[in-house]
Design an enzyme around this catalytic site. Structure first.
Site, short mmCIF file in Angstrom:
data_model
loop_
_atom_site.label_atom_id
_atom_site.label_comp_id
_atom_site.label_asym_id
_atom_site.label_seq_id
_atom_site.Cartn_x
_atom_site.Cartn_y
_atom_site.Cartn_z
N SER A 124 55.26 81.17 49.17
CA SER A 124 55.30 82.39 48.75
C SER A 124 55.31 83.50 49.63
CB SER A 124 54.46 82.49 47.46
OG SER A 124 54.42 83.83 46.94
N TYR A 149 45.20 82.09 44.11
CA TYR A 149 46.47 81.55 44.26
C TYR A 149 47.26 81.73 45.55
CZ TYR A 149 51.53 81.27 43.71
OH TYR A 149 52.99 81.14 43.92
N LYS A 153 48.37 79.05 48.78
CA LYS A 153 49.66 78.86 49.46
C LYS A 153 49.58 78.89 50.81
CE LYS A 153 52.61 78.17 46.04
NZ LYS A 153 53.27 76.94 45.75
#
Ligand code: WQD
Length: 334
Positions: A124, A149, A153
């Site tokens: 992302s 989060y 990644k």
């Protein structure tokens, strides 16, 4: 090719399976169904005429993965599975690090055990944090993520790169998505967030169908043309097609490569509202409220590397994305 898809019943994975099947690939799908529905498998079959092989298994379950995969020839894994709610990750960091990073490590050990050293990872643009510059190229330094989060990644990318460094037989393609929206033109599959949508487009479509009273615009005092946040929205089908192209890089033994998958265009929140209203003829009432903690002003891609190396470029417009998002919502009011 035989492609293992984790998170198979999710928004991006399901659209990617459609494109892969339509390119002749055989799919083995996995999902723990914690945040998606098994009926997505039948919906994929409705579109392509081919029902993907599917197993309800958690990527953290080593024995479960081995029991299904030990006797299969897997040419490449496309790894989508992971918890992805930004706000929830702030309140449940241990669960996010355990599931996303721990699960990926378990998956990598299984892949190594069964002799599959090819993986495409769903990353992302959030790994850039507040980007050092825009438009963002792949050599823009990774930044300080604003939530666990995003850190998962970023850390998983590091796990993958170190795995390749230790054994260059691993082919690793990291795809950094910008803002995926839209839906398959059929309206059969699309984005189905649980509860109150965190993301802009699903919230807009729920306002459009009357499920939500109005959109709350998180701040109009950013250093952007109209003061609202600017993002690189990319049609989920364009994103899916990027994965099909990434398989060519794997087949060519690319080693470790990172690609931004974005359109290169930045649109503000108000741009999206106005485009949605114009394309669909629906008024979207909204109220400007204070900024959302962790949001950044502007984030959009410089996508030329994917075009040069993968021969991929996004083709859908913001109008297409708004049309297809509403088409899906209007056909799936439940
Ligand atoms: C877009 C813009 C908001 C909702 C996140 C994750 C990223 C990826 C995509 C998973 C911003 C504004 C939003 C609303 C608003 N997810 N907005 N009202 O935050 O850019 O990215 O989703 O991979 O990792 O970080 O996307 O859609 O939440 O926000 O005004 O109700 O819309 O402030 O400017 P974001 P978003």
């Amino acid at each position: 090719m035989n492609i293992l898809i984790t998170g198979a019943t999710g928004f991006i994975a399901s659209h990617t399976i459609v494109e892969l099947q339509q390119n002749g690939h055989h799919i083995i799908g996995l999902d723990n169904l914690s945040n998606s529905s098994i009926d997505t498998i039948d919906k994929i079959a409705q579109i392509t005429g081919v029902t993907p092989e599917f197993y309800s298994i958690d990527i953290c379950d080593y024995n479960g993965l081995m029991s299904v995969l030990a006797d299969k020839k897997i040419d490449c894994c496309i790894h989508f599975a992971g918890l992805k709610a930004v706000g929830e990750s702030v309140s449940k960091p241990l669960e996010y690090y355990d599931n996303n990073i721990g699960g990926t490590i378990t998956l990598l050990k299984v892949l190594r055990e069964i002799g599959c050293l090819n993986i495409i990872f769903s990353s992302s643009a959030t790994v850039y944090g507040t980007p050092a510059f825009v438009p963002i190229t792949e050599d823009c330094p990774k930044g300080i993520c604003t939530n666990p989060y995003g850190w998962t990644k970023s850390m998983i990318e590091q796990v993958l790169l170190d795995t390749h460094h230790a054994n260059p037989d691993w082919n690793i393609v990291i795809l950094r998505y910008f803002n995926p929206i839209g839906a398959h033109e059929s309206g059969i599959i699309g984005e189905r967030p649980n509860g109150i949508p965190n993301n802009l487009m699903p919230y807009i479509t729920q306002v459009a169908c009357g499920k939500r009273e109005k959109l709350f615009v998180y701040g109009n005092d950013y250093d952007t043309p109209d003061g609202t946040g600017v993002r690189d929205y990319i049609h989920v089908v364009d994103l899916a097609r990027g994965h099909v192209k990434a398989l060519d890089a794997i087949r060519n033994n690319c080693g470790a490569e990172i690609f931004n998958l974005g359109t290169g265009n930045g649109y503000s929140v108000l741009d999206v509202i106005r485009t949605f209203e114009s394309v669909n003829g629906i008024n979207i009432p909204y109220e400007i409220v204070s900024r959302r903690p962790g949001d950044i002003a502007s984030c959009y891609a410089e996508p030329s590397k994917a075009e040069k190396i993968l021969g991929w470029r996004a083709t859908h417009t913001l109008q297409d994305m708004c049309r297809d998002s509403w088409n899906y919502q209007s056909k799936n009011q439940d």
